[in-house]
Design a protein around this motif. Sequence first.
Motif, PDB file in Angstrom:
ATOM      1  N   TYR A   1       0.811  -1.223   0.000  1.00  0.00           N
ATOM      2  CA  TYR A   1       0.000   0.000   0.000  1.00  0.00           C
ATOM      3  C   TYR A   1       0.847   1.278   0.000  1.00  0.00           C
ATOM      4  CZ  TYR A   1      -3.150   3.684   1.632  1.00  0.00           C
ATOM      5  OH  TYR A   1      -3.838   4.861   1.759  1.00  0.00           O
ATOM      6  N   HIS A   2       1.827   1.358   0.908  1.00  0.00           N
ATOM      7  CA  HIS A   2       2.637   2.573   1.016  1.00  0.00           C
ATOM      8  C   HIS A   2       3.733   2.611  -0.046  1.00  0.00           C
ATOM      9  CE1 HIS A   2       0.838   2.825   5.132  1.00  0.00           C
ATOM     10  NE2 HIS A   2       0.744   4.078   4.727  1.00  0.00           N
ATOM     11  N   ASN A   3       3.293   2.820  -1.294  1.00  0.00           N
ATOM     12  CA  ASN A   3       4.243   2.866  -2.410  1.00  0.00           C
ATOM     13  C   ASN A   3       3.971   4.122  -3.247  1.00  0.00           C
ATOM     14  OD1 ASN A   3       1.940   2.228  -3.981  1.00  0.00           O
ATOM     15  ND2 ASN A   3       2.260   0.052  -3.523  1.00  0.00           N
TER      16      ASN A   3
ATOM     17  N   TYR B   1       2.055   4.729  -5.658  1.00  0.00           N
ATOM     18  CA  TYR B   1       0.640   5.018  -5.929  1.00  0.00           C
ATOM     19  C   TYR B   1       0.025   5.821  -4.789  1.00  0.00           C
ATOM     20  CZ  TYR B   1       0.630   2.436 -10.203  1.00  0.00           C
ATOM     21  OH  TYR B   1       0.891   2.056 -11.488  1.00  0.00           O
ATOM     22  N   HIS B   2       0.392   5.462  -3.546  1.00  0.00           N
ATOM     23  CA  HIS B   2      -0.148   6.194  -2.401  1.00  0.00           C
ATOM     24  C   HIS B   2       0.366   7.644  -2.399  1.00  0.00           C
ATOM     25  CE1 HIS B   2      -1.539   7.319   1.528  1.00  0.00           C
ATOM     26  NE2 HIS B   2      -0.307   7.452   1.983  1.00  0.00           N
ATOM     27  N   GLY B   3       1.665   7.836  -2.641  1.00  0.00           N
ATOM     28  CA  GLY B   3       2.222   9.199  -2.684  1.00  0.00           C
ATOM     29  C   GLY B   3       1.520  10.044  -3.739  1.00  0.00           C
TER      30      GLY B   3
ATOM     31  N   ILE C   1       5.731  13.769  -1.104  1.00  0.00           N
ATOM     32  CA  ILE C   1       6.885  13.127  -0.450  1.00  0.00           C
ATOM     33  C   ILE C   1       6.535  12.459   0.894  1.00  0.00           C
ATOM     34  CG2 ILE C   1       8.547  14.730  -1.517  1.00  0.00           C
ATOM     35  CD1 ILE C   1       8.285  15.271   2.052  1.00  0.00           C
ATOM     36  N   HIS C   2       5.282  12.614   1.379  1.00  0.00           N
ATOM     37  CA  HIS C   2       5.008  12.365   2.803  1.00  0.00           C
ATOM     38  C   HIS C   2       5.241  10.926   3.297  1.00  0.00           C
ATOM     39  CE1 HIS C   2       1.314  10.436   1.600  1.00  0.00           C
ATOM     40  NE2 HIS C   2       1.183  10.021   2.847  1.00  0.00           N
ATOM     41  N   ASP C   3       5.311   9.945   2.401  1.00  0.00           N
ATOM     42  CA  ASP C   3       5.590   8.564   2.837  1.00  0.00           C
ATOM     43  C   ASP C   3       6.817   7.979   2.137  1.00  0.00           C
ATOM     44  OD1 ASP C   3       3.850   7.794   4.932  1.00  0.00           O
ATOM     45  OD2 ASP C   3       2.176   7.511   3.530  1.00  0.00           O
ATOM     46  N   PHE C   4       7.734   8.847   1.708  1.00  0.00           N
ATOM     47  CA  PHE C   4       8.946   8.427   0.977  1.00  0.00           C
ATOM     48  C   PHE C   4       9.728   7.368   1.764  1.00  0.00           C
ATOM     49  CE2 PHE C   4      13.482   9.236  -0.168  1.00  0.00           C
ATOM     50  CZ  PHE C   4      13.406   8.899  -1.510  1.00  0.00           C
TER      51      PHE C   4
ATOM     52  N   ALA D   1      -6.285  14.014   3.081  1.00  0.00           N
ATOM     53  CA  ALA D   1      -5.889  13.395   1.804  1.00  0.00           C
ATOM     54  C   ALA D   1      -5.222  12.044   2.070  1.00  0.00           C
ATOM     55  CB  ALA D   1      -4.940  14.321   1.037  1.00  0.00           C
ATOM     56  N   ASP D   2      -4.455  11.977   3.153  1.00  0.00           N
ATOM     57  CA  ASP D   2      -3.712  10.760   3.504  1.00  0.00           C
ATOM     58  C   ASP D   2      -4.651   9.584   3.791  1.00  0.00           C
ATOM     59  OD1 ASP D   2      -1.447   9.279   3.999  1.00  0.00           O
ATOM     60  OD2 ASP D   2      -1.143  10.038   6.031  1.00  0.00           O
ATOM     61  N   ILE D   3      -5.796   9.864   4.407  1.00  0.00           N
ATOM     62  CA  ILE D   3      -6.729   8.786   4.764  1.00  0.00           C
ATOM     63  C   ILE D   3      -7.971   8.787   3.861  1.00  0.00           C
ATOM     64  CG2 ILE D   3      -5.956   8.643   7.171  1.00  0.00           C
ATOM     65  CD1 ILE D   3      -8.440  10.276   7.938  1.00  0.00           C
TER      66      ILE D   3
HETATM   67 ZN    ZN Z   1       0.377   8.286   3.765  1.00  0.00          ZN
END
Ligand code: ZN
Length: 369
Positions: A79-81, A83-85, A119-122, A232-234
């Motif tokens: 999930y945290h890839n 696509y998520h960013g 960049i938030h989950d880099f 936006a994150d959730i």
């Molecule tokens: Zn996130």
Amino acid sequence: QLRMHTKESIATIFHLPVDINQLNHWSFNIMEYNDPITFTILLIFDAHDLISHYRIDLEVLKNLAHALAEGYTKFRAPYHNDYHGADVLQTTHCFLTKSNLLHVFTQLEITALLFAAIIHDFEHPGLNNNYLVRTKSDLALIYNDFSVLENHHSSSIFKLLRDKNLNIWLNMNSDEYRIFRSLVISLVLATDMANHASLIDRMSTYFFFKETNSTTTTPDSKTLLQIILHAADISNAAKPWSIYIQSAEKITEEFFLQGDLEKVYYDDNKPTFDRESTDVVQLQIGFISHIVYPTFDVLSKVLQIDSLDHSSKLTTTKTISTFPWQYDLQLNLETWRQVSKDNDVQQILINKKPLKLNLENLQTYVEKA
Ligand code: ZN
Ligand code: 8BR
Ligand code: ZN
């Protein structure tokens, strides 16, 4: 030679698979495209005039997009890839197009928000803060257990920017850069879910007093930007069901992969995400009703703000406005409730490893809801 093409759209120059109009839609499904970071960053930065305002070299921007995609896919998190960013950037952009906030925030604040979004989950490893702390990971030790992932996402990006082939902010003056950097850091740190309750509380209290006409203060723009990025994150759970269910499936698989490791590496072997026993339906119902609903309630009010002027008090354009997510959230929650009434489907959901939700099957529940 790129300069000569400035009259042509970015989408044409780079042969992008979509144009900016498609990115304005709540129901845009990013999962249908390859290389999501490149087209979202190019189109959205261009739409907000960042490329011309900060005289960003398009080659450098493309290099950065490439480096971002590499970092986001490094650990192959389901999930945290990338696509998520890219999804969080597109969703943030979508919020801005549905509000008056483009006139409320400064260009620098919008720039920090959009950059923080992409960049938030880099370099997210697909494991959460709790896991990193409990296993005494290097990252947890570096950041003394405090917002371990979020500190890493932000820190490693600013390290990348030391390379002039990646630094798209080369033409910011030093005062601007100082404010920009500080805003980006505080926005990324605010995406730590541990801050959710205090963020929502701060804004809810504010709106409550505003409605009773007993407040003289205005919220600071930093808090508003933090709410927008957090929402936006959730936002996956507030998207149309067919898009949401793909995200739910990916994050569940990520949780379960962590659970598999927890069984091996936790001292007491008590996993938080056990794929054998976790009730996926209740997890989603809880997530939507306790986290996503309150966040989007506050967000809807934030997006109606049209002035932060202290003297004129805070004003909003319309008191009631319907946003697409209000409908989707309700439908998604109701759909899970329908699913939870059906024991057969519950069994299928819990026992399939790795989790594979049958999309066609679930469609009948959308219709019932
Ligand atoms: Zn996130
Ligand atoms: P990050 O994306 O920055 O990690 O923060 C959001 C957190 O919210 C996720 O790590 C995850 O724990 C939770 N979350 C999200 Br996003 N979507 C979820 C979903 N559909 N179901 C349950 N938890 C979710
Ligand atoms: Zn995160």
